[in-house]
Design an enzyme around this catalytic site. Structure first.
Site, PDB file in Angstrom:
ATOM      1  N   GLY A  91       0.848  -1.174   0.000  1.00 57.20           N
ATOM      2  CA  GLY A  91       0.000   0.000   0.000  1.00 57.20           C
ATOM      3  C   GLY A  91       0.888   1.229   0.000  1.00 57.20           C
ATOM      4  O   GLY A  91       2.064   1.155   0.363  1.00 57.20           O
ATOM      5  N   GLN A  99       3.135   9.928   0.880  1.00 59.51           N
ATOM      6  CA  GLN A  99       4.398   9.193   0.929  1.00 59.51           C
ATOM      7  C   GLN A  99       5.276   9.472  -0.293  1.00 59.51           C
ATOM      8  O   GLN A  99       6.456   9.148  -0.279  1.00 59.51           O
ATOM      9  CB  GLN A  99       4.151   7.691   1.052  1.00 59.51           C
ATOM     10  N   CYS A 118       6.468   0.110   7.330  1.00 62.62           N
ATOM     11  CA  CYS A 118       6.019   1.213   6.490  1.00 62.62           C
ATOM     12  C   CYS A 118       7.126   1.599   5.521  1.00 62.62           C
ATOM     13  O   CYS A 118       8.296   1.647   5.902  1.00 62.62           O
ATOM     14  CB  CYS A 118       5.657   2.400   7.375  1.00 62.62           C
ATOM     15  N   LEU A 119       6.755   1.907   4.282  1.00 59.08           N
ATOM     16  CA  LEU A 119       7.733   2.335   3.286  1.00 59.08           C
ATOM     17  C   LEU A 119       8.426   3.631   3.699  1.00 59.08           C
ATOM     18  O   LEU A 119       9.566   3.873   3.319  1.00 59.08           O
ATOM     19  CB  LEU A 119       7.056   2.522   1.927  1.00 59.08           C
ATOM     20  N   HIS A 179      -3.893   1.452   7.950  1.00 58.96           N
ATOM     21  CA  HIS A 179      -2.537   1.996   7.826  1.00 58.96           C
ATOM     22  C   HIS A 179      -2.512   3.152   6.825  1.00 58.96           C
ATOM     23  O   HIS A 179      -1.963   4.221   7.104  1.00 58.96           O
ATOM     24  CB  HIS A 179      -1.575   0.878   7.402  1.00 58.96           C
ATOM     25  N   GLU A 180      -3.117   2.953   5.654  1.00 58.10           N
ATOM     26  CA  GLU A 180      -3.098   3.982   4.616  1.00 58.10           C
ATOM     27  C   GLU A 180      -3.970   5.185   4.990  1.00 58.10           C
ATOM     28  O   GLU A 180      -3.586   6.328   4.750  1.00 58.10           O
ATOM     29  CB  GLU A 180      -3.507   3.405   3.259  1.00 58.10           C
ATOM     30  N   HIS A 212      -2.128   7.394   7.250  1.00 61.83           N
ATOM     31  CA  HIS A 212      -1.228   8.286   6.501  1.00 61.83           C
ATOM     32  C   HIS A 212      -1.972   9.525   6.029  1.00 61.83           C
ATOM     33  O   HIS A 212      -1.479  10.652   6.167  1.00 61.83           O
ATOM     34  CB  HIS A 212      -0.642   7.581   5.272  1.00 61.83           C
TER      35      HIS A 212
END
Length: 168
Positions: A45, A50, A88-89, A130-131, A134
């Protein structure tokens, strides 16, 4: 073309994003760039902030390996509690247990502006939360103790400096 992924605690990751109002070609292009960035980083995701865009949109990965876009999402219902090992990225190489809701119902638009509602549980519910976090200006480390968060923040600031030197 893939974009660089922003490293936490960059300001774009700690501020709420703005609703998407233009469903034209620029949106399609940003979605493509986000998807490429996510695939290069082997993510499940990615949110627009991000990649440096403060817009309320993200890609969400299903358990079968496919992805779909969520634009202007909102969580309508939450139930149960579950703990997941989460990464997380934007916080690379950090994995920690985070408590999330086991089930969620989410309302969102697709890239054409059509509204959808999805009831999700398990990993999909986890990725949704999670997204959407963000998009609300939160990263998963916000769910950790202040000591853990501070230690991770120090590591991420070092990583930011190293990446900046590499670019220069």
């Amino acid at each position: 073309m893939a974009r660089d992924i922003v490293i936490w605690p960059h300001k774009v990751l700690t501020s709420a994003t703005k609703p998407v109002t233009d469903f034209g070609p620029a949106l399609e292009k940003l979605l493509e760039e986000m998807a490429e960035s996510m695939k290069e980083a082997k993510g499940i995701g990615i949110a627009a902030n991000q990649v440096g865009e403060a817009l309320r949109m993200a890609w969400v990965g299903r358990e079968d390996g496919t992805f779909f876009e969520i634009i202007n999402p909102e969580v309508l219902e939450r139930s149960g509690k579950v703990t997941w090992e989460e990464g997380c990225l934007s916080v690379p190489d950090e994995w920690h247990k985070v408590e999330r809701y086991e089930k969620v119902k989410v309302r969102y638009q697709d890239k054409t502006g059509q509204w959808h509602e999805v009831a999700a549980e398990g990993k999909l519910a986890h990725v949704f939360q999670h997204e959407i976090d963000h998009l609300d200006g939160h990263v998963f480390v916000d769910h950790l103790s202040s000591l853990k968060r501070t230690l991770i923040q120090e590591r991420m600031k070092k990583l930011q400096k190293m990446l900046k030197r590499k670019k220069d």
